[in-house]
Design a protein around this motif. Structure first.
Motif, PDB file in Angstrom:
ATOM      1  N   ILE A  33     136.056  -4.481  44.345  1.00 36.40           N
ATOM      2  CA  ILE A  33     134.871  -3.769  44.819  1.00 36.40           C
ATOM      3  C   ILE A  33     135.251  -2.314  45.036  1.00 36.40           C
ATOM      4  N   GLU A  35     134.018   0.974  46.892  1.00 37.55           N
ATOM      5  CA  GLU A  35     133.115   1.355  47.988  1.00 37.55           C
ATOM      6  C   GLU A  35     133.080   2.874  48.122  1.00 37.55           C
ATOM      7  N   GLY A  42     127.688   0.713  54.875  1.00 36.42           N
ATOM      8  CA  GLY A  42     128.463   0.398  53.681  1.00 36.42           C
ATOM      9  C   GLY A  42     129.873  -0.068  53.992  1.00 36.42           C
ATOM     10  N   ILE A 116     129.522  -0.413  45.621  1.00 36.29           N
ATOM     11  CA  ILE A 116     128.565  -0.282  46.712  1.00 36.29           C
ATOM     12  C   ILE A 116     128.611   1.140  47.243  1.00 36.29           C
ATOM     13  N   THR A 117     127.428   1.700  47.502  1.00 32.63           N
ATOM     14  CA  THR A 117     127.364   3.083  47.969  1.00 32.63           C
ATOM     15  C   THR A 117     126.157   3.285  48.863  1.00 32.63           C
ATOM     16  N   ASN A 118     126.277   4.200  49.830  1.00 31.21           N
ATOM     17  CA  ASN A 118     125.117   4.627  50.597  1.00 31.21           C
ATOM     18  C   ASN A 118     124.879   6.132  50.455  1.00 31.21           C
ATOM     19  N   TYR A 143     125.922  -2.909  40.564  1.00 27.68           N
ATOM     20  CA  TYR A 143     125.787  -1.595  41.205  1.00 27.68           C
ATOM     21  C   TYR A 143     124.801  -1.745  42.360  1.00 27.68           C
ATOM     22  N   VAL A 144     125.276  -1.587  43.589  1.00 28.68           N
ATOM     23  CA  VAL A 144     124.435  -1.776  44.776  1.00 28.68           C
ATOM     24  C   VAL A 144     124.392  -0.473  45.570  1.00 28.68           C
ATOM     25  N   ASN A 145     123.199   0.122  45.643  1.00 30.87           N
ATOM     26  CA  ASN A 145     123.046   1.314  46.489  1.00 30.87           C
ATOM     27  C   ASN A 145     122.102   0.999  47.646  1.00 30.87           C
ATOM     28  N   ILE A 198     123.735  -6.087  52.107  1.00 29.65           N
ATOM     29  CA  ILE A 198     124.523  -5.603  50.973  1.00 29.65           C
ATOM     30  C   ILE A 198     125.474  -6.695  50.490  1.00 29.65           C
ATOM     31  N   SER A 201     123.636  -9.298  48.621  1.00 28.83           N
ATOM     32  CA  SER A 201     123.188  -8.794  47.325  1.00 28.83           C
ATOM     33  C   SER A 201     124.334  -8.758  46.317  1.00 28.83           C
ATOM     34  N   VAL A 202     125.494  -8.310  46.763  1.00 28.36           N
ATOM     35  CA  VAL A 202     126.662  -8.272  45.883  1.00 28.36           C
ATOM     36  C   VAL A 202     126.985  -9.669  45.368  1.00 28.36           C
TER      37      VAL A 202
END
Length: 431
Positions: A33, A35, A42, A116-118, A143-145, A198, A201-202
């Protein structure tokens, strides 16, 4: 037994000091992952994935995550929040405002299962790191934002932190209904709930990828997540068409009398719930007749008359001590518990027996306490396998793994504790 289930003991532990990979028996072992996230939301998600054995690579700006500047701390950049939120991760220090930094991150994404990003959407687009930019070369990446509001909404690029989300999603209003004051819940509830979302979702998107081979873009808007969270019970009469009074808001939970109860020697939460609980409570209080009072005889009546009911409970509880109430409630199976401070909760016999607060020895920070993962796996226990890294500690190591020669582009990571530049407060992140 509780400590054994986590693979830990209550003695000082050193964790993995060698920089080896995550334990092969972690449920997420073998996943990588990346990050790119700061503060709570996050990093909280990344910490949970790391606890489960994923190789979490934390990308930090030259100034580091803002939590590195929280107080107190023994050394610059290693505050308590950082020690807990960034355990089981490797830190890579990159300046994404430079071409070299962006190219290095894109190369790392080519080795990752999920990102993962915020960082806010417009900033990601300016950096060439929005989903479409990344997916062209890495179609299998999850891709999780996550940011304050949906990226396609007018507020999509607004700055948003926990207090803002509490205001925008009804939490502050709920507090005002009960107390008369529009105050915030005294914990970063939106950040932590959305961090949990998050993680969900991942894992869901990775399961889909494992079945189909396809990555995808997943967005976790904090506002949407918290509105949905708050409406679980508070949609109430508004769930029906036409709306049934009182509309939004679960009456029992919004009772102004729903408070902890004063006892002879402290405070308790005493919560009779079903018909039998209330009959037992009224009998113990010397008013068995109230069990047949039309206001209190049924769940519907008790909800409608919650103010009167809870006021009566608070009138009765000062007759006995906490211990006496606990003994009675345990005997008749009424939910009850004394009101604990944070310290009492964290250091209670229950928490100690469960190993929820552990002591470890950090290679540079010495002895520190960390919050152990609360979920218990019978075959693949979560554990501390790597202490929180110093800023950029693994930059050379991780870039080399990705086939990038770090020598010409990045200074060797410092092993000392030189003062860090303060994080730019305009950093385009949420949560």
């Amino acid at each position: 037994m509780a400590q054994e289930a986590r693979g830990m003991s209550t003695e000082h532990v050193t964790g993995n000091q060698t920089g080896d990979e995550a334990p092969s028996d972690g449920p997420l072992a073998g996943l990588r992952i990346v990050e790119l996230a700061t503060v709570i939301m996050g990093p909280y998600a990344g910490a949970q994935l790391g606890d489960l054995g994923a190789d979490v690579i934390k990308i930090e700006a030259p100034g580091g995550d803002p939590t590195r500047h929280f107080e107190p701390q023994r050394h610059e950049g290693m505050a308590g929040a950082t020690l807990n939120l960034n355990r089981n991760k490797r830190s890579v220090r990159l300046d994404l405002k430079t071409t070299a930094g962006r190219e290095a991150l894109l190369a790392l994404l080519g080795t990752a299962d999920a990102f993962i990003t915020n960082v806010r959407p417009d900033a990601l687009r300016r950096l060439g790191l929005w989903y479409e930019d990344v997916a062209r070369d890495h179609p299998g990446l999850v891709y999780v934002n996550a940011q304050g509001f949906r990226s396609d909404s007018p507020q999509g690029n607004n700055a948003a932190y926990d207090d803002i989300l509490q205001a925008a999603t009804g939490l502050v209003w709920l507090n005002e209904q009960v107390s008369g004051e529009a105050y915030y819940v005294p914990t970063v509830l939106a950040d932590k709930v959305c961090g949990l979302m998050i993680v969900q979702s991942v894992l869901a998107a990775l399961h889909h990828r494992n079945r189909t081979g396809a990555g995808q873009h997943v967005e976790v808007p904090m506002a949407d997540t918290m509105i949905a969270f708050n409406l679980v019970e508070h949609l109430a009469g508004a769930s029906l068409e036409p709306v049934q009074e009182p509309g939004y808001g679960y009456t029992r939970v919004l009772s102004k009398e729903r408070k902890a109860c004063r006892t002879a020697d402290g405070w308790m939460c005493v919560l009779p719930y079903n018909d039998r609980n209330w009959r037992d409570f009224f009998t113990h209080a010397g008013r068995p007749d109230l069990a047949d009072d039309p206001r209190f005889a049924t769940m519907t009546g008790r909800v409608q008359h919650a103010d009167a009911l809870y006021a009566y409970v608070r009138e009765v509880t000062p007759r006995y001590t906490n211990a006496q109430w606990q003994a009675f409630c345990d005997r008749v199976s009424i939910p009850a518990h004394p009101v604990y401070s944070l310290q009492e909760a964290a250091e209670s016999s229950y928490a100690r027996q469960g190993g929820l607060l552990q002591t470890a020895l950090h290679p540079t920070e010495g002895a520190y306490r960390y919050v152990a993962p609360p979920v218990r796996y019978s075959r693949t226990p979560s554990q501390l396998w790597r202490h929180c890294p110093n800023l950029g500690e693994h930059t050379a190591e991780v870039l080399t793994e990705a086939g990038i020669d770090p020598a010409p582009l990045f200074a060797a990571p410092s092993t000392g504790h030189a003062r860090l530049p303060r994080q730019d407060t305009s950093e385009p992140c949420a949560g």
